[in-house]
Design a protein around this motif. Structure first.
Motif, mmCIF file in Angstrom:
data_model
loop_
_atom_site.group_PDB
_atom_site.id
_atom_site.type_symbol
_atom_site.label_atom_id
_atom_site.label_comp_id
_atom_site.label_asym_id
_atom_site.label_seq_id
_atom_site.Cartn_x
_atom_site.Cartn_y
_atom_site.Cartn_z
ATOM 1 N N LEU A 1 0.829 -1.205 0.000
ATOM 2 C CA LEU A 1 0.000 0.000 0.000
ATOM 3 C C LEU A 1 0.866 1.259 0.000
ATOM 4 O O LEU A 1 0.572 2.224 -0.708
ATOM 5 C CB LEU A 1 -0.930 0.010 1.211
ATOM 6 N N GLU A 2 1.937 1.249 0.779
ATOM 7 C CA GLU A 2 2.837 2.405 0.815
ATOM 8 C C GLU A 2 3.502 2.610 -0.543
ATOM 9 O O GLU A 2 3.636 3.739 -1.014
ATOM 10 C CB GLU A 2 3.904 2.208 1.896
ATOM 11 N N GLN A 3 3.882 1.527 -1.198
ATOM 12 C CA GLN A 3 4.492 1.635 -2.524
ATOM 13 C C GLN A 3 3.502 2.219 -3.524
ATOM 14 O O GLN A 3 3.858 3.063 -4.340
ATOM 15 C CB GLN A 3 4.990 0.259 -3.004
ATOM 16 N N GLN A 4 2.241 1.796 -3.457
ATOM 17 C CA GLN A 4 1.219 2.359 -4.333
ATOM 18 C C GLN A 4 1.042 3.850 -4.066
ATOM 19 O O GLN A 4 0.935 4.643 -5.007
ATOM 20 C CB GLN A 4 -0.109 1.638 -4.132
ATOM 21 N N ASP A 5 1.022 4.234 -2.787
ATOM 22 C CA ASP A 5 0.891 5.652 -2.441
ATOM 23 C C ASP A 5 2.058 6.460 -3.003
ATOM 24 O O ASP A 5 1.871 7.548 -3.539
ATOM 25 C CB ASP A 5 0.830 5.840 -0.923
ATOM 26 N N LEU A 6 3.261 5.932 -2.876
ATOM 27 C CA LEU A 6 4.435 6.643 -3.381
ATOM 28 C C LEU A 6 4.386 6.800 -4.898
ATOM 29 O O LEU A 6 4.769 7.842 -5.436
ATOM 30 C CB LEU A 6 5.712 5.913 -2.967
ATOM 31 N N GLU A 7 3.904 5.781 -5.598
ATOM 32 C CA GLU A 7 3.790 5.867 -7.052
ATOM 33 C C GLU A 7 2.785 6.942 -7.458
ATOM 34 O O GLU A 7 3.022 7.723 -8.377
ATOM 35 C CB GLU A 7 3.388 4.516 -7.635
ATOM 36 N N VAL A 8 1.648 6.997 -6.762
ATOM 37 C CA VAL A 8 0.632 7.998 -7.072
ATOM 38 C C VAL A 8 1.170 9.396 -6.771
ATOM 39 O O VAL A 8 1.012 10.318 -7.570
ATOM 40 C CB VAL A 8 -0.668 7.735 -6.272
ATOM 41 N N GLU A 9 1.818 9.561 -5.625
ATOM 42 C CA GLU A 9 2.317 10.874 -5.241
ATOM 43 C C GLU A 9 3.460 11.353 -6.131
ATOM 44 O O GLU A 9 3.699 12.553 -6.239
ATOM 45 C CB GLU A 9 2.774 10.867 -3.775
#
Length: 98
Positions: free
Chosen positions: A24-32
């Motif tokens: 989930l954190e990796q997905q957040d970082l990709e979006v940001e």
């Protein structure tokens, strides 16, 4: 013996949860990492009487530095630094007071 089995099961569950949170954190970082306009969630199909040119000048003046301020606040938070008020109009979070 039963305690050892339960402990292994709990450790396995904790590791699964950590892996889920990492994803989930990796997905957040990709979006940001991608800058650009984002749709407003939950309002896509709602009816409104708002027109595009209402308050555009005032909004441009009031919110001119919001994106930069939000980006700086996010980066500061990621580094775990305390917020520094830049003017009398800002509170400790770095956001403007009205």
């Amino acid at each position: 013996m039963a305690d050892r089995i339960l402990e292994k099961q709990h450790e396995h569950e904790r590791e699964q949860e950590r892996e889920r949170l990492r994803k989930l954190e990796q997905q957040d970082l990709e979006v940001e990492s991608k800058r650009g306009a984002r749709p407003l969630e939950g309002f896509a199909g709602g009816h409104t009487t708002w027109t595009g040119d209402q308050d555009d000048q005032a909004a441009a003046r009031v919110h001119a530095g919001d994106a930069d301020a939000a980006r700086e606040a996010s980066e500061r938070q990621a580094r775990l630094e305390p917020a520094e008020p830049q003017s009398e109009d800002e509170d400790d979070s770095g956001l403007r007071r009205e």
